[in-house]
Motif scaffolding. Sequence first.
Motif, PDB file in Angstrom:
ATOM      1  N   TYR B  74       0.672  -1.325   0.025  1.00  0.00           N
ATOM      2  CA  TYR B  74      -0.005   0.018   0.110  1.00  0.00           C
ATOM      3  C   TYR B  74       0.851   1.183   0.139  1.00  0.00           C
ATOM      4  N   SER B  75       1.861   1.350   1.013  1.00  0.00           N
ATOM      5  CA  SER B  75       2.658   2.288   0.915  1.00  0.00           C
ATOM      6  C   SER B  75       3.417   2.683  -0.263  1.00  0.00           C
ATOM      7  N   ASN B  76       3.986   1.646  -0.739  1.00  0.00           N
ATOM      8  CA  ASN B  76       4.804   1.696  -2.065  1.00  0.00           C
ATOM      9  C   ASN B  76       3.756   2.041  -3.294  1.00  0.00           C
ATOM     10  N   PHE B 113      13.082   0.578  -9.831  1.00  0.00           N
ATOM     11  CA  PHE B 113      13.679   0.628  -8.421  1.00  0.00           C
ATOM     12  C   PHE B 113      12.700   0.135  -7.196  1.00  0.00           C
ATOM     13  N   GLN B 114      11.722   1.037  -7.409  1.00  0.00           N
ATOM     14  CA  GLN B 114      10.760   0.679  -6.327  1.00  0.00           C
ATOM     15  C   GLN B 114      10.124  -0.607  -6.176  1.00  0.00           C
ATOM     16  N   ALA B 115      10.059  -1.341  -7.588  1.00  0.00           N
ATOM     17  CA  ALA B 115       9.485  -2.737  -7.398  1.00  0.00           C
ATOM     18  C   ALA B 115      10.413  -3.545  -7.008  1.00  0.00           C
ATOM     19  N   THR B 116      11.812  -3.234  -7.404  1.00  0.00           N
ATOM     20  CA  THR B 116      12.863  -4.249  -6.913  1.00  0.00           C
ATOM     21  C   THR B 116      13.067  -4.030  -5.459  1.00  0.00           C
ATOM     22  N   TYR B 117      13.025  -2.928  -4.921  1.00  0.00           N
ATOM     23  CA  TYR B 117      13.235  -2.918  -3.244  1.00  0.00           C
ATOM     24  C   TYR B 117      11.925  -3.302  -2.727  1.00  0.00           C
ATOM     25  N   LEU B 126       7.363   2.107   6.702  1.00  0.00           N
ATOM     26  CA  LEU B 126       7.273   3.029   5.702  1.00  0.00           C
ATOM     27  C   LEU B 126       8.185   2.635   4.518  1.00  0.00           C
ATOM     28  N   ASP B 127       8.028   2.932   3.366  1.00  0.00           N
ATOM     29  CA  ASP B 127       8.949   2.845   2.363  1.00  0.00           C
ATOM     30  C   ASP B 127       9.959   4.091   1.988  1.00  0.00           C
ATOM     31  N   SER B 128      10.544   4.118   3.403  1.00  0.00           N
ATOM     32  CA  SER B 128      11.606   5.345   3.325  1.00  0.00           C
ATOM     33  C   SER B 128      12.294   5.453   2.149  1.00  0.00           C
ATOM     34  N   VAL B 129      13.066   4.639   1.813  1.00  0.00           N
ATOM     35  CA  VAL B 129      13.875   4.967   0.554  1.00  0.00           C
ATOM     36  C   VAL B 129      13.099   5.024  -0.789  1.00  0.00           C
TER      37      VAL B 129
END
Lengths: 274, 237
Positions: B74-76, B113-117, B126-129
């Motif tokens: 959800y966060s991502n 990047f988001q998906a990989t992370y 949280l998805d801080s990065v």
Amino acid sequence: MFLLQATNSSTTVIFIGTIGMLVLTIGLVVFIVMHQRKVQRFQQKLQKMEIEQQKMMLNASIKMQEEERQRLAADLHDDAGPLLATARLYLNENLVNQDKVNQLQSIFQARQIIDDTIQLIRNISHDLMPPTLKNFGLESAINDLFQKISGSGTVNASQRFHDYKDRLKPEKELLVFRIVQELINNILKHSNSSFIHLTQNVHSDKFYLRIHHDGRGIVQSDFEKLNKSNIGLGLKNIGSRIRLLQGEILFEKDISQTYYKVTIEVPKDDPYSS
Amino acid sequence: MELSPQTEKPLSFNLVLYTTYLLPVICFLIFGKRQFKTSIVLLLVYSIVFYLLLTFFEDLRDWINQFESLKGLYSNFYTFLEYNFFTSFIFINIASKKVRTAIIYLSIAFVVFQATYFLTSKFKSLDSVGIGVETILLFGYVIYFFYEQFKKPTNITIYNHACFWVCVGILIYLGGSFFFYIMADHMTKSEIAQYWNLTYIGEIIKNILFSYSIFLYARQNNQNGLNKKILPNLDMV
């Protein structure tokens, strides 16, 4: 209050970091505002320059008027003057003492010279005010102009008036015609195009003309730049005529990138009459 | 507005916050030259849709968080939507084709990047990065947008430009919460709950600035030039 509660390192980082980011943002906005003030000062300078430019345009128009008068004077002095003087020579006092054959020959010569002079004066007058425009209106005058251009064989000029039942006022027609003349002159001189097409239409009390051509052209930014520079007297005249008509002009390239377009918008009602 | 399960806000704060969400649409309806009746209907529709979406997303978040492997989705997804929304706005207002292309490539890289992370790292709170990268990228785009506006030879000052205030809103909103989101993974749940409300201040300012930009946009739209007018048929055919 929150700062006092910031007991561990992570909360300190958050506060310092957030304040830093906000300072950065505010700094950026302040910098932009300061820069804009600078721009405003520059704008004022530009306004002054614009006034200077208007003066320059006024001077240019006076100069053009003077040149036109000089040309007229030269035409009358160099062409009509000698012709009439020659005619006068044929019709001198000795004419009555000459024999009948010589008399007739002299009268015939004088008549031919007077005819030439009449033609010359007619040409000068047509240059000043095209008779087709005066008698038959803008559509016919533009049609005449385009026929002459097409007649040369190098450029194919065509025009289409969609809705011109209600003619513009004569003074407006003349101004619009002069603008079209100047634009066409520029196209013929600089664009190297093979065709010119003019379209007319009306929409909600506005009269529109659009000229398409397939040569090299200019876009609005070029027009504005040239209008502010010392060169491009013709474009300055177009600009001042458009202002006089309280209209607008737009130079642009067609979406297809094949043609250049110049669109003129003129209010149909006389702006001075209201 | 990231929905936080940890926060307990007072009613008055909620009232202010939710009113600011309605402000942009109120501005749009007031200054957008509409009839009063249509405006009221549009406002009602917007409010209902907004409330339904809010409820739906809150339920969705709670439902997703039940599954351990999906925690953080959800966060991502929220970060992804937010990034795309802001980027699209800046993208359509940037003139340089090169920069536009660069934005497209950067956005693709960001999504990858988001998906990989998300797939490779363990989600904490949280998805801080992802948020960090999003903020840096958007800051870059906004600064470039300002730079482009500087270069434009125009009579309109930049703060009379509707986009300027949207960009300032984005900067304050992202800048105000950047360090909090970055540090969220290193904080306890009680600390997060304590400071979460701070992020709403930036959000409220953002909403007010967005509303002002809509007001400016509506005002400028009434002063059209020849190239924006409806022209009759002037084509060659």
